[in-house]
Design a protein around this motif. Structure first.
Motif, PDB file in Angstrom:
ATOM      1  N   GLU A  56     -10.040   3.634 -12.767  1.00  0.00           N
ATOM      2  CA  GLU A  56     -10.898   3.305 -11.625  1.00  0.00           C
ATOM      3  C   GLU A  56     -10.917   1.810 -11.355  1.00  0.00           C
ATOM      4  OE1 GLU A  56     -14.756   4.933 -12.272  1.00  0.00           O
ATOM      5  OE2 GLU A  56     -14.053   7.018 -12.366  1.00  0.00           O
ATOM      6  N   LEU A  57     -10.936   1.007 -12.413  1.00  0.00           N
ATOM      7  CA  LEU A  57     -10.922  -0.438 -12.235  1.00  0.00           C
ATOM      8  C   LEU A  57      -9.572  -0.918 -11.706  1.00  0.00           C
ATOM      9  CD1 LEU A  57     -12.873  -1.632 -15.408  1.00  0.00           C
ATOM     10  CD2 LEU A  57     -13.685  -1.565 -13.048  1.00  0.00           C
ATOM     11  N   VAL A  58      -8.495  -0.293 -12.154  1.00  0.00           N
ATOM     12  CA  VAL A  58      -7.162  -0.658 -11.659  1.00  0.00           C
ATOM     13  C   VAL A  58      -7.082  -0.384 -10.157  1.00  0.00           C
ATOM     14  CG1 VAL A  58      -4.707  -0.069 -11.772  1.00  0.00           C
ATOM     15  CG2 VAL A  58      -6.023  -0.332 -13.885  1.00  0.00           C
ATOM     16  N   ARG A  59      -7.602   0.756  -9.725  1.00  0.00           N
ATOM     17  CA  ARG A  59      -7.596   1.061  -8.291  1.00  0.00           C
ATOM     18  C   ARG A  59      -8.441   0.053  -7.518  1.00  0.00           C
ATOM     19  NH1 ARG A  59      -8.684   6.703 -10.130  1.00  0.00           N
ATOM     20  NH2 ARG A  59      -6.689   7.804 -10.222  1.00  0.00           N
ATOM     21  N   GLU A  60      -9.588  -0.311  -8.074  1.00  0.00           N
ATOM     22  CA  GLU A  60     -10.445  -1.304  -7.420  1.00  0.00           C
ATOM     23  C   GLU A  60      -9.753  -2.667  -7.344  1.00  0.00           C
ATOM     24  OE1 GLU A  60     -14.623  -3.685  -8.295  1.00  0.00           O
ATOM     25  OE2 GLU A  60     -14.281  -1.764  -9.278  1.00  0.00           O
ATOM     26  N   LEU A  61      -8.991  -3.007  -8.363  1.00  0.00           N
ATOM     27  CA  LEU A  61      -8.276  -4.280  -8.390  1.00  0.00           C
ATOM     28  C   LEU A  61      -7.242  -4.357  -7.277  1.00  0.00           C
ATOM     29  CD1 LEU A  61      -7.986  -6.938 -10.038  1.00  0.00           C
ATOM     30  CD2 LEU A  61      -6.276  -5.746 -11.442  1.00  0.00           C
ATOM     31  N   GLY A  62      -6.711  -3.201  -6.865  1.00  0.00           N
ATOM     32  CA  GLY A  62      -5.766  -3.172  -5.757  1.00  0.00           C
ATOM     33  C   GLY A  62      -4.336  -3.445  -6.157  1.00  0.00           C
ATOM     34  N   VAL A  63      -3.997  -3.164  -7.410  1.00  0.00           N
ATOM     35  CA  VAL A  63      -2.641  -3.391  -7.892  1.00  0.00           C
ATOM     36  C   VAL A  63      -1.676  -2.457  -7.177  1.00  0.00           C
ATOM     37  CG1 VAL A  63      -1.132  -3.201  -9.906  1.00  0.00           C
ATOM     38  CG2 VAL A  63      -3.400  -4.208 -10.141  1.00  0.00           C
ATOM     39  N   THR A  64      -0.529  -3.008  -6.732  1.00  0.00           N
ATOM     40  CA  THR A  64       0.434  -2.221  -5.969  1.00  0.00           C
ATOM     41  C   THR A  64       1.672  -1.847  -6.771  1.00  0.00           C
ATOM     42  OG1 THR A  64       1.378  -4.299  -5.165  1.00  0.00           O
ATOM     43  CG2 THR A  64      -0.253  -3.198  -3.756  1.00  0.00           C
ATOM     44  N   THR A  65       2.053  -2.701  -7.716  1.00  0.00           N
ATOM     45  CA  THR A  65       3.232  -2.446  -8.537  1.00  0.00           C
ATOM     46  C   THR A  65       2.972  -2.989  -9.930  1.00  0.00           C
ATOM     47  OG1 THR A  65       5.638  -2.758  -8.682  1.00  0.00           O
ATOM     48  CG2 THR A  65       4.366  -4.595  -7.860  1.00  0.00           C
ATOM     49  N   ALA A 117      -2.333   6.267 -10.528  1.00  0.00           N
ATOM     50  CA  ALA A 117      -2.885   5.032  -9.975  1.00  0.00           C
ATOM     51  C   ALA A 117      -2.304   4.695  -8.606  1.00  0.00           C
ATOM     52  CB  ALA A 117      -2.629   3.878 -10.938  1.00  0.00           C
ATOM     53  N   ASP A 118      -1.312   5.480  -8.135  1.00  0.00           N
ATOM     54  CA  ASP A 118      -0.610   5.221  -6.876  1.00  0.00           C
ATOM     55  C   ASP A 118       0.023   3.828  -6.901  1.00  0.00           C
ATOM     56  OD1 ASP A 118       0.407   5.744  -4.372  1.00  0.00           O
ATOM     57  OD2 ASP A 118      -1.397   5.062  -3.318  1.00  0.00           O
ATOM     58  N   ILE A 119       0.770   3.571  -7.982  1.00  0.00           N
ATOM     59  CA  ILE A 119       1.394   2.274  -8.222  1.00  0.00           C
ATOM     60  C   ILE A 119       2.897   2.451  -8.298  1.00  0.00           C
ATOM     61  CG2 ILE A 119       1.806   0.641 -10.125  1.00  0.00           C
ATOM     62  CD1 ILE A 119      -1.230   0.578 -10.535  1.00  0.00           C
ATOM     63  N   GLU A 120       3.642   1.503  -7.708  1.00  0.00           N
ATOM     64  CA  GLU A 120       5.098   1.507  -7.808  1.00  0.00           C
ATOM     65  C   GLU A 120       5.528   0.901  -9.143  1.00  0.00           C
ATOM     66  OE1 GLU A 120       9.090  -0.460  -5.747  1.00  0.00           O
ATOM     67  OE2 GLU A 120       7.094  -1.095  -5.098  1.00  0.00           O
ATOM     68  N   PRO A 121       6.321   1.608  -9.944  1.00  0.00           N
ATOM     69  CA  PRO A 121       6.795   1.037 -11.201  1.00  0.00           C
ATOM     70  C   PRO A 121       7.938   0.051 -10.979  1.00  0.00           C
ATOM     71  CG  PRO A 121       7.615   3.275 -10.963  1.00  0.00           C
ATOM     72  CD  PRO A 121       6.714   3.019  -9.786  1.00  0.00           C
ATOM     73  N   MET A 122       7.916  -1.043 -11.734  1.00  0.00           N
ATOM     74  CA  MET A 122       9.020  -2.001 -11.797  1.00  0.00           C
ATOM     75  C   MET A 122       9.486  -2.014 -13.248  1.00  0.00           C
ATOM     76  SD  MET A 122       9.068  -6.178 -11.460  1.00  0.00           S
ATOM     77  CE  MET A 122       8.033  -6.211 -10.014  1.00  0.00           C
ATOM     78  N   MET A 123      10.705  -1.566 -13.503  1.00  0.00           N
ATOM     79  CA  MET A 123      11.183  -1.392 -14.866  1.00  0.00           C
ATOM     80  C   MET A 123      11.988  -2.608 -15.327  1.00  0.00           C
ATOM     81  SD  MET A 123      10.053   1.489 -16.034  1.00  0.00           S
ATOM     82  CE  MET A 123      11.143   1.870 -17.428  1.00  0.00           C
ATOM     83  N   ALA A 124      11.762  -2.993 -16.576  1.00  0.00           N
ATOM     84  CA  ALA A 124      12.567  -4.031 -17.221  1.00  0.00           C
ATOM     85  C   ALA A 124      13.487  -3.378 -18.242  1.00  0.00           C
ATOM     86  CB  ALA A 124      11.671  -5.060 -17.902  1.00  0.00           C
TER      87      ALA A 124
END
Length: 502
Positions: A56-65, A117-124
């Motif tokens: 819930e906090l991650v969604r509130e933070l507004g992280v996109t990726t 979280a509806d976040i785009e993953p960026m893989m290393a």
């Protein structure tokens, strides 16, 4: 009272703000994963072990990726260890942070977390101890559509559909001698080039990030970027840069002016990349991925880094759990202004890290989760600063710093989204003792009203948010007048203002 003026030319936008600018970073370090985003048995955990209070906090933070799984961790990581039946996954020595990695959280768990979280993953990928073969196999596991041994392994693990990850980092901080598998510029460049070519044979539409210098204080800075891009220019899309600001190594006035430092770093990388592009007579522009940035008391970490017991390899041991102050929140707000000011070339960024480890979100093992002070400027900017960034031409009084000399007391950026007819004005008063009366001419963008304004102006710059007192430093409503397109307000000393425009 000191006065500052802002003007904006609506016909001269800086560039489109890419949604990836509001990214974050999850590394297998300290308690970022274990007891951070993932804690089976926690009262708030779901059936996957993912803490929903943190979600819930991650969604509130507004992280996109989110960039994953590292960081220094990735340079000794075997991705195969983190997939398949959990009971069969091996425990390994984790060399970067001197811990034991249980591998109970891996690629599939991360993808499930991103989905929720509806976040785009960026893989290393690991280019420290591994190379082209392992990179292609990980790509096949994550994105493969054909029936192969590797992609079929993903299906057998209960994930029939490919994840479709587009952005991939070719290693991490490979210029750093602290990195497992550290390489010189030429060796890394040839490995990155051959790995990029192999990955593009699988999927030509990937977006690939080459490692730049870990810091612009590195003796290799500039020459490293030039060497890597000279070889790999046609195969990569981004060059990375990492920037941490240490309040313990400078006076507070210089600390509040950290955006000056980030501006110089970004512009130096752009200049180097464009010089290589000119040499290659290329129309292509290399974009920037600021895929680690934050405030970090690095001097405190280096004081203890070499003191770990060589016979003790704890699991999920706390690492760099900085407790952020009111001053830190202002600096994070200023760094966001710098990133937005370079929106034409900074198309990805990741605040490092997301939970517990130099993070905006903190948790207790088995207990509470709360917002650190630096949570708030990021959450506000990610919500209101969208569309295009515009260069705010600032006429400002000057304020002295030990590190940078005299700098503008006021730093600012303006954004406007034509599709929604909304925008923002973000402004930082860097002066520690002088308020600034601000007037901003915004009518040319079509601004006709202020729909809200919030300010972070801590009465105690050393105040921190804790689980028991989570709102010691929070944004509060602030009065901004708007008449005939001219916005006026007063910023107290050491304050960060966010104005919603419509």
């Amino acid at each position: 009272m000191a006065q500052a003026r802002i003007s904006v030319d609506p016909d001269r936008p800086i560039g489109e703000i890419h949604r990836r600018l509001y990214g974050s970073f999850v590394e297998h370090m300290g308690r970022c994963v274990y007891t951070g985003i993932f804690e089976p048995g926690h009262p708030a955990a779901d059936e996957h072990g993912l803490r929903q209070d943190v979600m819930e906090l991650v969604r509130e933070l507004g992280v996109t990726t989110v960039r994953y799984p590292g960081g220094n961790f990735v340079s000794n990581y075997r991705w195969e260890d983190g997939v398949g039946p959990v009971a069969e996954r091996p425990r390994r020595l984790e060399l970067a942070w001197h811990t034991t990695e249980p591998n109970t959280f891996g690629t599939d768990e991360f993808m499930e977390w991103c989905r929720q979280a509806d976040i785009e993953p960026m893989m290393a990928i690991n280019l420290g101890t591994r190379g082209e073969t392992e990179a292609v196999e990980l790509l096949d596991y994550v994105n493969g559509t054909a029936s192969t041994q590797v992609s079929d392994r993903r299906r057998a693990n209960g994930h029939p559909e490919p994840y479709g990850v587009r952005m991939w980092c070719l290693g991490n901080e490979m210029d750093g001698p602290w990195q497992v598998g550290h390489k010189n510029a030429e060796d890394y460049a040839y490995l990155a080039l051959s790995t990029a070519r192999a990955m593009r044979m699988v999927d030509s539409g990937l977006e690939l990030v080459a490692c730049g210098s870990a810091a612009w204080e590195m003796p290799t800075f500039g020459d490293w970027e030039r060497t890597v891009l000279d070889l790999a220019y046609d195969e990569v899309d981004y060059i990375s840069l990492h920037r941490y600001v240490d309040p313990g190594t400078q006076d507070r006035a210089s600390f509040l002016a950290a955006g000056v430092d980030l501006d110089r770093f970004i512009e130096g990388v752009i200049a180097t990349a464009d010089a290589v592009g000119a040499k290659h007579r290329s129309d292509k522009k290399i974009m920037l991925s600021v895929d680690e940035w934050n405030v970090w008391r690095l001097s405190e970490w280096t004081a203890i880094e070499g003191t770990f017991d060589p016979d003790d390899w704890p699991e999920a041991a706390p690492r760099i759990e900085d407790r952020y102050t009111g001053a830190d929140a202002l600096v994070v707000g200023g760094l966001l202004i710098s990133l937005l000011r370079h929106a034409d070339r900074v198309k990805a960024a990741a605040q490092a890290q997301l939970v517990n480890v130099i993070a905006p979100i903190m948790t207790e093992r088995g207990g509470r989760a709360w917002r650190q002070t630096i949570f708030h400027p990021f959450a506000i900017a990610s919500r209101i600063a969208r569309g295009r960034a515009y260069d705010a031409v600032v006429a400002s009084p000057r304020t002295p710093t030990e590190r940078f000399g005299e700098v503008d007391a006021l730093d600012a950026v303006v954004t406007w989204d034509e599709d929604s007819s909304t925008g923002s004005l973000l402004a930082l008063n860097r002066s520690l003792d002088e308020p600034v009366e601000l007037s901003a001419a915004l009518g040319g963008l079509g601004v006709s009203r202020v729909s809200g304004a919030r300010i972070i102006a801590p009465t105690d710059l050393d105040a921190v948010n804790t689980a028991d007192e989570p709102e010691a430093v929070v944004p509060v409503p602030h009065e901004v007048d708007l008449v005939d397109g001219l916005a006026t307000t007063v910023l107290p000393p050491a304050s960060w203002l966010a104005v919603e425009l419509a």
